[in-house]
Scaffold this motif. Structure first.
Motif, PDB file in Angstrom:
ATOM      1  N   GLU A  50      12.696  33.337  13.889  1.00 57.33           N
ATOM      2  CA  GLU A  50      13.989  33.784  14.418  1.00 57.33           C
ATOM      3  C   GLU A  50      14.549  32.772  15.403  1.00 57.33           C
ATOM      4  O   GLU A  50      15.747  32.506  15.416  1.00 57.33           O
ATOM      5  CB  GLU A  50      13.873  35.151  15.083  1.00 57.33           C
ATOM      6  N   ILE A  53      15.957  29.859  13.480  1.00 54.38           N
ATOM      7  CA  ILE A  53      17.224  30.221  12.847  1.00 54.38           C
ATOM      8  C   ILE A  53      18.348  30.232  13.874  1.00 54.38           C
ATOM      9  O   ILE A  53      19.425  29.666  13.646  1.00 54.38           O
ATOM     10  CB  ILE A  53      17.108  31.590  12.139  1.00 54.38           C
ATOM     11  N   LEU A  54      18.113  30.864  15.023  1.00 60.31           N
ATOM     12  CA  LEU A  54      19.148  30.922  16.056  1.00 60.31           C
ATOM     13  C   LEU A  54      19.448  29.536  16.622  1.00 60.31           C
ATOM     14  O   LEU A  54      20.600  29.230  16.938  1.00 60.31           O
ATOM     15  CB  LEU A  54      18.753  31.902  17.165  1.00 60.31           C
ATOM     16  N   ILE A  57      21.759  27.976  14.157  1.00 61.53           N
ATOM     17  CA  ILE A  57      23.101  28.550  14.295  1.00 61.53           C
ATOM     18  C   ILE A  57      23.799  27.956  15.515  1.00 61.53           C
ATOM     19  O   ILE A  57      24.972  27.592  15.458  1.00 61.53           O
ATOM     20  CB  ILE A  57      23.031  30.095  14.382  1.00 61.53           C
ATOM     21  N   ASN A  60      24.997  24.519  14.726  1.00 56.27           N
ATOM     22  CA  ASN A  60      26.213  24.575  13.905  1.00 56.27           C
ATOM     23  C   ASN A  60      27.436  24.937  14.746  1.00 56.27           C
ATOM     24  O   ASN A  60      28.507  24.354  14.586  1.00 56.27           O
ATOM     25  CB  ASN A  60      26.050  25.583  12.772  1.00 56.27           C
ATOM     26  N   LEU A  61      27.277  25.908  15.644  1.00 59.42           N
ATOM     27  CA  LEU A  61      28.392  26.294  16.516  1.00 59.42           C
ATOM     28  C   LEU A  61      28.834  25.129  17.394  1.00 59.42           C
ATOM     29  O   LEU A  61      30.032  24.906  17.579  1.00 59.42           O
ATOM     30  CB  LEU A  61      28.002  27.493  17.389  1.00 59.42           C
ATOM     31  N   THR A  81      33.370  29.822   8.669  1.00 59.85           N
ATOM     32  CA  THR A  81      31.984  29.543   9.057  1.00 59.85           C
ATOM     33  C   THR A  81      31.674  30.161  10.416  1.00 59.85           C
ATOM     34  O   THR A  81      30.593  30.727  10.614  1.00 59.85           O
ATOM     35  CB  THR A  81      31.721  28.021   9.085  1.00 59.85           C
ATOM     36  N   GLU A  84      31.086  33.806   9.962  1.00 61.33           N
ATOM     37  CA  GLU A  84      29.784  34.019   9.341  1.00 61.33           C
ATOM     38  C   GLU A  84      28.652  33.875  10.364  1.00 61.33           C
ATOM     39  O   GLU A  84      27.731  34.698  10.407  1.00 61.33           O
ATOM     40  CB  GLU A  84      29.596  33.013   8.214  1.00 61.33           C
ATOM     41  N   LEU A  85      28.737  32.851  11.205  1.00 66.88           N
ATOM     42  CA  LEU A  85      27.699  32.641  12.221  1.00 66.88           C
ATOM     43  C   LEU A  85      27.683  33.771  13.243  1.00 66.88           C
ATOM     44  O   LEU A  85      26.618  34.238  13.655  1.00 66.88           O
ATOM     45  CB  LEU A  85      27.908  31.295  12.911  1.00 66.88           C
ATOM     46  N   LYS A  88      25.915  36.687  11.762  1.00 64.36           N
ATOM     47  CA  LYS A  88      24.464  36.484  11.749  1.00 64.36           C
ATOM     48  C   LYS A  88      23.864  36.764  13.117  1.00 64.36           C
ATOM     49  O   LYS A  88      22.798  37.359  13.235  1.00 64.36           O
ATOM     50  CB  LYS A  88      24.134  35.060  11.303  1.00 64.36           C
ATOM     51  N   ILE A  89      24.548  36.326  14.161  1.00 65.90           N
ATOM     52  CA  ILE A  89      24.058  36.568  15.524  1.00 65.90           C
ATOM     53  C   ILE A  89      24.088  38.060  15.819  1.00 65.90           C
ATOM     54  O   ILE A  89      23.128  38.615  16.361  1.00 65.90           O
ATOM     55  CB  ILE A  89      24.885  35.764  16.548  1.00 65.90           C
TER      56      ILE A  89
END
Length: 96
Positions: A50, A53-54, A57, A60-61, A81, A84-85, A88-89
């Motif tokens: 996790e 993954i975060l 993210i 990407n942000l 995008t 979408e992010l 996910k958060i």
């Protein structure tokens, strides 16, 4: 109830200002605010996959933010995008 003991907490000047501002917003003294947060606040612990993954993210942000700031525009695909992010958060926090 009378308070008889102290807890010493060291923070940076900027953290102190943030804490003071939050206490003011809550209509409480810093001591009251800190006591309530320490007794009833929560911390979300993220480990392993996790966390990876975060972190991805977040990376990407940051890239999307840099792009938007450098160009002054947010293209449709970047906005999609970002949405979408954000979802996910939100999903990651709902699992807690």
């Amino acid at each position: 109830m009378e308070k008889e003991t102290n807890i010493i907490l060291r923070v940076s000047p900027s953290d102190k200002k943030i804490i003071q501002d939050k206490a003011n917003e809550a209509g409480a003294s810093v001591s009251e605010y800190a006591r309530k947060m320490l007794l009833s606040g929560s911390i979300i612990k993220i480990e392993g996959d996790e966390k990876k993954i975060l972190n991805g993210i977040a990376n990407n942000l940051n890239q999307l933010t840099r792009h938007a700031n450098s160009t002054g525009i947010i293209p449709v695909e970047v906005a999609a995008t970002l949405r979408e992010l954000i979802e996910k958060i939100r999903y990651a926090y709902r699992k807690r």
